[in-house]
Write an enzyme that holds these catalytic residues in place. Structure first.
Site, PDB file in Angstrom:
ATOM      1  N   ASN A 183      40.032  45.608  25.450  1.00 45.92           N
ATOM      2  CA  ASN A 183      38.995  45.764  26.489  1.00 45.92           C
ATOM      3  C   ASN A 183      38.990  44.593  27.470  1.00 45.92           C
ATOM      4  O   ASN A 183      37.985  43.935  27.701  1.00 45.92           O
ATOM      5  CB  ASN A 183      37.610  45.982  25.872  1.00 45.92           C
ATOM      6  CG  ASN A 183      37.154  44.827  25.007  1.00 45.92           C
ATOM      7  OD1 ASN A 183      37.970  44.011  24.559  1.00 45.92           O
ATOM      8  ND2 ASN A 183      35.863  44.739  24.766  1.00 45.92           N
ATOM      9  N   HIS A 187      34.691  46.167  12.054  1.00 46.84           N
ATOM     10  CA  HIS A 187      33.400  45.480  11.846  1.00 46.84           C
ATOM     11  C   HIS A 187      32.328  46.296  11.101  1.00 46.84           C
ATOM     12  O   HIS A 187      31.297  46.649  11.657  1.00 46.84           O
ATOM     13  CB  HIS A 187      32.832  44.956  13.162  1.00 46.84           C
ATOM     14  CG  HIS A 187      32.945  45.878  14.352  1.00 46.84           C
ATOM     15  ND1 HIS A 187      32.480  47.170  14.367  1.00 46.84           N
ATOM     16  CD2 HIS A 187      33.486  45.675  15.577  1.00 46.84           C
ATOM     17  CE1 HIS A 187      32.715  47.712  15.551  1.00 46.84           C
ATOM     18  NE2 HIS A 187      33.331  46.827  16.293  1.00 46.84           N
ATOM     19  N   ASP A 237      35.864  39.279  14.968  1.00 48.73           N
ATOM     20  CA  ASP A 237      35.329  39.931  16.165  1.00 48.73           C
ATOM     21  C   ASP A 237      34.955  38.859  17.197  1.00 48.73           C
ATOM     22  O   ASP A 237      33.937  38.949  17.882  1.00 48.73           O
ATOM     23  CB  ASP A 237      34.132  40.827  15.839  1.00 48.73           C
ATOM     24  CG  ASP A 237      33.837  41.823  16.968  1.00 48.73           C
ATOM     25  OD1 ASP A 237      34.555  41.815  17.989  1.00 48.73           O
ATOM     26  OD2 ASP A 237      32.880  42.613  16.821  1.00 48.73           O
ATOM     27  N   HIS A 266      38.809  39.080  20.684  1.00 49.00           N
ATOM     28  CA  HIS A 266      38.795  39.357  22.132  1.00 49.00           C
ATOM     29  C   HIS A 266      39.246  38.089  22.846  1.00 49.00           C
ATOM     30  O   HIS A 266      38.533  37.089  22.828  1.00 49.00           O
ATOM     31  CB  HIS A 266      37.391  39.764  22.581  1.00 49.00           C
ATOM     32  CG  HIS A 266      36.911  41.031  21.922  1.00 49.00           C
ATOM     33  ND1 HIS A 266      37.160  42.282  22.445  1.00 49.00           N
ATOM     34  CD2 HIS A 266      36.237  41.245  20.759  1.00 49.00           C
ATOM     35  CE1 HIS A 266      36.644  43.204  21.642  1.00 49.00           C
ATOM     36  NE2 HIS A 266      36.082  42.604  20.611  1.00 49.00           N
ATOM     37  N   ASP A 280      38.057  49.620  21.031  1.00 43.47           N
ATOM     38  CA  ASP A 280      37.008  48.720  20.554  1.00 43.47           C
ATOM     39  C   ASP A 280      36.059  48.249  21.646  1.00 43.47           C
ATOM     40  O   ASP A 280      36.469  47.921  22.745  1.00 43.47           O
ATOM     41  CB  ASP A 280      37.606  47.489  19.873  1.00 43.47           C
ATOM     42  CG  ASP A 280      36.507  46.619  19.283  1.00 43.47           C
ATOM     43  OD1 ASP A 280      35.795  47.119  18.406  1.00 43.47           O
ATOM     44  OD2 ASP A 280      36.324  45.478  19.734  1.00 43.47           O
TER      45      ASP A 280
END
Lengths: 429, 312
Positions: free
Chosen positions: A102, A240, A313, A70, A160
């Site tokens: 996101n 994940h 992640d 991210h 996600d």
């Protein structure tokens, strides 16, 4: 411009290479990956190269790829920017990362994808592969324009952070994605079953008075998505993976020939729910840290090939989101700068061979994403040089990431990337 | 005994000796509340902040009365009427209270671990007045005080705790506390209300309330929150009362001198039959009286400790 990486142990599982050799890069492309070791420093190679890296005692491997990051930009630049995230990636040995959609606004359209790619180009560090949204606005209500996204440079799509609750939408997304050969990355979570949960369900959650998330929250959706994958024949990648039941379901699906792949993250094979003790918000993530039994199952899944990739992640959050009540704290930890050191422990502990580890951190992610794989001649020169013996202590204050949310601060690790080379450009010093 | 705890966060972090010492101190404090002039000057000049993020009648008034009987200055903050309603974070609000030199902050919060967060960052003493579904140490201490008063001991007693264990901080603190003090704790309730792994706290679990009540010295009923029906934790109030509620008939399985407890507020007719409103075995109001004594003891011990810390 030529770069000669000399005398390192070159490991390229894609071509079955594992030997002391030189690697020659010319104009950003791998020229030769197995040339003879030049013992004489005045050899013609050295004379012709503008830059020479002495890699003796080091590992020279195809650039590491983190399929699950991210980067927070656009929208949450106080947590991370594409620039800082790419700097963290390069510092951690990653030549490429997948940026999850996101952001704010969500990456569900050409403009955002192009914005991310332009920012990444400006940063000039690790490559960024933007991931587009499965559903418009991650709303779970209608499909995004996969054709536009693909054309703008997206390799995979995912909602996600949120599961795709509607099975009909997920089915159609898988079918529609086939037209563009897009990978579907699924965040598996049954939100109703998870309601209110903030950590793994079990005795510790009960003692701490925290609402639990049972393993079935994940495995129910893993099994659903496998069923939809078998129905549609789409390429499905499970994000994940944290539970023993998910590992088992994926293992069985692969045995049946289902085109499913899977990833896990260092925290799921290094930590258990015990890290939450003391209401440690740096151990709060989704999926949550699980039991010892699950941690063992994740390791087995990595060892037997059920789990294809190790990802981070990487989820940056500021102190504002973490210095709070446990219930109110944001989910997620950063991982780009600790992933390699933690993953090398799997080699030290005999879970994976070094070759298999490189597969899971480079070759498999490249294959799953459909990008150039390994140190094959003619490939872009994305190379990570690792000092496997360098002992270091995790110090979050020194991270290139803008955020500090890691449960691994203070850990003693061994092994670090010393050079991250992206397209022939050295991105670390 | 030297009591040197800055904070009272949960029962698990107290030793048996500390629990016994708190109960002994509370016994002495109780006498103060029975005098015609119910006030002593031992916490004169101390500031106690009652910081309640959740609604509370009993616990807040109990702490307030306890502070006043010891001559401390107490102020009450409710989330709805403070800057919390403007979106100020917990830790910011608490740091501001500390900046006003609060000696003790009594906190109730809906998030488990909130008092631990404050304790880790503030110099003021922190007393947990109930956090989420984690702990309610002052309730467990007043319950232990009440049982010790009625039975003369805690060791070897059989304590049955019945109802919604999963959502009860009272149950968790009592399981840990009574266990530490050598009592046997048994639990009963519908399986939907028994949290996973609760046996690890040191309790036997039954789904049949009769088996839990069997031979009990103490039966403690927990409040059923009616809105839990929405989470599918039970079917109807009628069925709950019939299958899991306490009535006199059912209580015959317990020891003849059994006492019946409830942390309040009570849903008469749901978890417990109205027969117990006036029953001699019911000690529900004794619990409330002892609550003031236990809180006086804790304020005294914690404020005393922070005072020492200041002069060190």
């Amino acid at each position: 411009m030529r770069i000669l990486i000399s005398g390192g142990r070159v490991i390229d599982p894609a071509s079955g290479v594992d030997e002391i050799a030189d690697v020659l890069i010319e104009d950003g492309i791998v020229q030769s990956a197995k040339c003879k070791v030049q013992s004489d420093s005045t050899s013609h190679f050295s004379l012709l190269t503008s830059h020479c890296i002495d890699a003796s005692g080091k590992l020279v491997v195809p650039g590491l790829i983190d399929m699950h990051v991210h980067l927070r930009e656009p929208g949450h630049e106080y947590k991370e920017t594409i620039q800082s995230g790419c700097a963290a990636a390069a510092a951690g040995g990653f030549t490429a990362v997948c940026a999850m959609p996101n952001t704010h606004p969500v990456n569900d359209n050409r403009q955002i994808t192009e914005y991310i790619l332009n920012k990444a180009k400006d940063a000039g560090l690790s490559r960024v592969y933007p991931v587009g949204a499965i559903s418009k606005g991650l709303s779970g209500e209608r499909l995004s324009e996969y054709g536009e996204l693909k054309d703008a440079g997206v390799l995979a799509i995912s909602d996600d952070g949120k599961p795709v609750i509607n099975s009909r939408l997920m089915r159609r997304a898988m079918e529609y994605a086939k037209a563009f050969d897009l990978l579907i990355i699924s965040h598996c979570e049954d939100l109703e079953l998870a309601t209110g949960g903030v950590m793994n369900e079990g005795a510790l959650a009960t003692q701490m008075g925290l609402a639990g998330i049972p393993n079935a929250v994940e495995s129910i959706m893993v099994m659903r998505d496998i069923a939809l994958c078998e129905l549609t024949g789409a390429r499905l990648h499970i994000a994940h993976v944290s539970t023993a039941e998910s590992v088992r379901a994926i293992r069985e699906a692969k045995k049946r020939g289902c085109p499913v792949t899977a990833e896990t993250a260092p925290h799921y094979f290094m930590l258990t729910e015990d890290a939450v003790t003391g209401y440690n918000t740096h151990a709060k993530m989704n999926p949550p840290l699980r039991s010892e039994k699950d941690r063992e199952a994740i390791r087995e899944g990595l060892a037997d090939g059920t789990i294809d990739a190790i990802v981070t992640d990487h989820a940056p959050h500021s102190l504002l989101e973490k210095d709070t009540e446990f219930d109110a704290a944001a989910n997620g930890i950063i991982g780009l700068e600790t992933s390699l050191g933690l993953s090398l422990k799997l080699v030290e502990q005999g879970v994976l061979s070094l070759n298999t580890l490189i597969e899971k951190m480079s070759i498999n992610p490249a294959r799953i994403l459909g990008v150039p794989m390994g140190l094959t001649v003619g490939n872009p020169a994305d190379i990570t040089i690792i000092d496997p013996d360098m002992a270091w202590t995790v110090n979050s204050e020194k991270f290139r990431s803008l955020s500090r949310n890691t449960p691994f601060n203070g850990w003693e690790l061994k092994g670090q990337a010393v050079y991250t080379i992206v397209g022939g450009k050295i991105c670390t010093t | 005994m030297q009591f040197n705890k800055k904070d009272i966060l949960d029962i698990a972090s107290l030793s048996c000796e500390e629990i016994a010492f708190i109960l002994d101190t509370a016994d002495k404090m109780k006498e103060i509340s029975q005098r015609p002039v119910k006030k002593v000057p031992i916490l004169r000049g101390k500031t106690v902040v009652l910081f309640f993020y959740e609604a509370s009648t009993r616990t807040r008034s109990s702490f307030d009365i306890a502070a006043k009987r010891l001559s401390a200055d107490s102020i009450s903050l409710a989330a709805s009427s403070s800057s919390i309603s403007k979106g100020e974070s917990l830790i910011d609000t608490a740091k501001n209270l500390q900046a006003m030199n609060a000696d003790v902050i009594v906190i109730r919060h809906s998030a488990s671990g909130a008092p631990h967060l404050l304790a880790s960052q503030l110099k003021s003493g922190i007393i947990n007045a109930g956090d989420g579904t984690h702990a309610h140490p002052t309730q467990a201490l007043l319950d232990m005080m009440t049982v010790r008063e009625k039975k003369g001991r805690l060791k070897g007693l059989r304590i049955a705790i019945i109802g919604d264990i999963a959502h009860s901080r009272v149950a968790r603190s009592n399981i840990v506390g009574f266990n530490k003090m050598g009592a046997e704790v048994v639990l009963a309730g519908p399986p939907t209300m028994i949290p996973s792994g609760v046996e690890s706290l040191g309790a036997k679990v039954f789904y049949d309330i009769d088996r839990a009540v069997e031979g009990a010295d103490v039966v403690m009923m927990l409040r059923i929150q009616k809105e839990r029906q929405k989470n599918f934790l039970f079917s109807t109030e009628r069925e709950y009362a019939k299958v899991f509620g306490l009535n006199k008939q059912r209580l015959k399985r317990a020891k003849s001198d059994v006492i019946v407890m409830h942390p309040g507020p009570v849903n008469w007719g749901l978890e417990i039959s109205p027969e117990f409103m006036e029953s001699p075995g019911s000690v529900i109001l004794d619990q409330v009286e002892n609550g003031v004594a236990v809180r006086m003891a804790l304020l005294y011990l914690v404020a005393g400790c922070t005072r020492n810390a200041d002069t060190d």
